[in-house]
Design a protein around this motif. Sequence first.
Motif, short mmCIF file in Angstrom:
data_model
loop_
_atom_site.label_atom_id
_atom_site.label_comp_id
_atom_site.label_asym_id
_atom_site.label_seq_id
_atom_site.Cartn_x
_atom_site.Cartn_y
_atom_site.Cartn_z
N VAL A 196 0.57 -1.07 0.01
CA VAL A 196 0.06 0.07 -0.10
C VAL A 196 0.76 1.27 -0.09
CG1 VAL A 196 -0.26 0.29 2.44
CG2 VAL A 196 -2.10 1.01 1.14
N TYR A 197 2.22 1.21 0.70
CA TYR A 197 2.95 2.34 0.57
C TYR A 197 3.52 2.68 -0.87
CZ TYR A 197 2.37 0.84 5.37
OH TYR A 197 1.92 0.51 6.76
N ASP A 198 3.66 1.67 -1.34
CA ASP A 198 4.09 1.88 -2.83
C ASP A 198 3.13 2.41 -3.65
OD1 ASP A 198 6.59 0.39 -2.29
OD2 ASP A 198 5.84 -1.41 -2.66
N ALA A 199 1.81 1.96 -3.62
CA ALA A 199 0.59 2.24 -4.35
C ALA A 199 0.57 3.80 -4.13
CB ALA A 199 -0.45 1.46 -3.80
N ALA A 200 0.57 4.12 -2.82
CA ALA A 200 0.54 5.63 -2.49
C ALA A 200 1.48 6.58 -2.91
CB ALA A 200 0.32 5.70 -0.87
N ALA A 201 2.73 6.03 -2.69
CA ALA A 201 3.82 6.89 -3.29
C ALA A 201 3.94 7.11 -4.96
CB ALA A 201 5.18 6.45 -2.87
N LEU A 202 3.48 5.95 -5.62
CA LEU A 202 3.33 6.26 -7.03
C LEU A 202 2.08 7.09 -7.58
CD1 LEU A 202 5.77 3.86 -7.08
CD2 LEU A 202 4.57 3.35 -9.17
N SER A 203 0.91 6.80 -6.80
CA SER A 203 -0.37 7.46 -7.08
C SER A 203 -0.21 8.97 -6.82
CB SER A 203 -1.32 6.54 -6.44
OG SER A 203 -1.63 5.50 -7.08
N ALA A 204 0.74 9.49 -5.69
CA ALA A 204 0.85 10.51 -5.36
C ALA A 204 1.10 11.64 -6.20
CB ALA A 204 1.79 10.81 -4.02
N VAL A 205 2.05 10.94 -7.34
CA VAL A 205 2.40 11.81 -8.39
C VAL A 205 1.31 12.76 -9.19
CG1 VAL A 205 3.73 11.84 -10.69
CG2 VAL A 205 4.52 10.51 -8.65
N CYS A 206 0.45 11.91 -9.17
CA CYS A 206 -0.95 12.71 -10.02
C CYS A 206 -1.31 14.12 -9.40
CB CYS A 206 -2.16 11.98 -9.72
SG CYS A 206 -2.00 10.11 -10.71
N GLU A 207 -1.58 14.00 -8.02
CA GLU A 207 -2.00 15.42 -7.48
C GLU A 207 -0.60 16.37 -7.28
OE1 GLU A 207 -4.95 17.70 -4.33
OE2 GLU A 207 -4.61 15.69 -4.30
N LEU A 208 0.24 15.65 -6.67
CA LEU A 208 1.58 16.46 -6.60
C LEU A 208 1.98 17.37 -7.94
CD1 LEU A 208 3.46 14.35 -4.26
CD2 LEU A 208 2.30 16.25 -3.70
N SER A 209 1.98 16.47 -9.23
CA SER A 209 2.32 17.22 -10.46
C SER A 209 1.43 18.12 -10.64
CB SER A 209 2.41 16.15 -11.50
OG SER A 209 0.85 15.62 -11.68
N GLU A 210 0.08 18.08 -10.40
CA GLU A 210 -0.89 18.95 -10.77
C GLU A 210 -0.95 20.37 -9.93
OE1 GLU A 210 -5.19 17.75 -11.20
OE2 GLU A 210 -4.57 15.80 -10.62
N ILE A 211 -0.58 20.09 -8.67
CA ILE A 211 -0.22 21.31 -7.67
C ILE A 211 1.13 21.94 -7.88
CG2 ILE A 211 0.66 21.69 -5.27
CD1 ILE A 211 -1.06 19.58 -4.36
N SER A 212 1.95 21.35 -8.52
CA SER A 212 3.34 21.97 -9.09
C SER A 212 2.88 22.78 -10.39
CB SER A 212 4.53 20.95 -9.51
OG SER A 212 5.53 21.88 -9.88
N VAL A 213 2.20 22.05 -11.30
CA VAL A 213 1.89 22.90 -12.58
C VAL A 213 1.14 24.24 -12.21
CG1 VAL A 213 0.42 22.79 -14.82
CG2 VAL A 213 1.85 20.98 -14.03
N ALA A 214 0.10 23.98 -11.47
CA ALA A 214 -0.46 25.15 -10.87
C ALA A 214 0.17 26.29 -10.30
CB ALA A 214 -1.82 24.67 -10.18
N ASN A 215 1.18 25.92 -9.90
CA ASN A 215 2.16 26.94 -9.12
C ASN A 215 3.23 27.34 -9.84
OD1 ASN A 215 0.54 27.59 -6.24
ND2 ASN A 215 0.43 25.64 -6.73
N GLY A 216 3.33 27.56 -11.09
CA GLY A 216 4.28 27.78 -11.89
C GLY A 216 5.53 26.83 -11.74
#
Length: 468
Positions: free
Chosen positions: A423-443
């Motif tokens: 489950v920790y691997d599943a969470a770490a890889l899946s977290a890229v989805c929203e983290l990338s969206e946050i980074s893009v939205a903030n330049g």
Amino acid sequence: MSTNPKDRPDRRGLDRRDFLKAGALGVAATTLHGCGDPGAASTVAAAPRVPRSVGSPPQDPFAAPPLEQVRIGFVGVGLQGTAHVQNLVRIDGCVITAVCDIREPHAIRAADIIEQAGHPRPAIYTAGETDFERLCAEEDLDLVYTATPWRWHVPVCVAAMENGKHAATEIPAAYTLEGCWQLVETAERTGRHCSMMENVNYGRAELLCLNLVRQGLLGEILHAECGYLHDLRGIKFEDGNEGLWRRNHSWTRNGNLYPMHGLGPVSNCMDINRGDRFAHLVSMSSPSRGLQEYAIANYPEGHPKRAETFALGDVNGSLIQTALGKTIYVVHDTNLPRPYDRINKVQGTRGIFQGYPERVYIEGRSPGHRWEETPAYYEEFQHPLWEALDEEAIGAGHGGMDFMEDYRLIKCLREGLPLDMNVYDAAALSAVCELSEISVANGSAPVEFPDFTRGRWRDWAPWPIVGA
């Protein structure tokens, strides 16, 4: 699985993008001010959300008591779900005793496959979008497996674990940080597995590369490049299957929506969550053109698909730095014309492996400054799983890797072993989805990864070279 309009993510694009900006800036409004040490906390926005876990990660990777036979309930038996059903009926030690889908013909088709394979006909659940909750509560199962549209992955897995069943899900396991934490916390509280079924982890080339890494031929691994580069325009716009829901995510989301295929195998090579972890990322997206131009080229004036607008940039590139300072580039490219690719590059102090096409360079072994083709390496370093299961995997989905992942899941559950992807691997890889969206939205601001393991990554051993 679902064709209901409620299956669509919120289309209020400005609201969601404003929320992502506020989420990152509100947490670290005073920290994104300089270009200092890229690993320094003063320049990295903290990830939203503090865990509220009532459990804690185990000292060693979690292993449940062994099961003589794995009784499975399968939720979502469309194209990919049916492929898994066809694999599972051929694997010793498991039986599918219940299937669930909102489309009754899909459920009946799956039941027919199971019965024709010599197993008892399974119970069928088709009474609406949330009928999986009844399956999880009423059926005597060991494992609930889901291959539904993305928005249902977390609800199905949570319902399974809350009812005492292990959970396995197609990718991504979640596409929000809140969903990632919900899976982790539920697994810890219930003492149940929750695995994300990343089939490319079991690809022939990817496992060859992992074996080369474990044998030390590439030296210390310092950098990797990977991604999902697949022209999905036709699939996104089709009037059935994934076209009923996948395109909808592109309306409001802008980031890497599907990082797992590329990131899973290179994370294994870099011992993510097993000696290292993702620390932070930066992400940027190109303009959005591909889906709009496809709609204009393929639908007549006045067709509603021509009126759709999309937030998703056609190419998203994200750069991840690990806690040990190593780097991973991961790209998402699904809206433009191109041949399929995953890049699949793993680079170490003694050599490099690269896919598409497959080639290897190992200092002191390869001709100077020249790539080698891989056939000789397969003869010498073929991964034991492929040596043992090559013939059984013939005809299975995605070149056999789907059979490999299903086989390993059942084997680990039957023998009481830790799962290859927990489950920790599943969470770490899946977290890229929203983290990338946050980074893009903030330049393209750096954004910190949560440590879902809460420090256990320092102690857990790397995934070994396993056999059949």
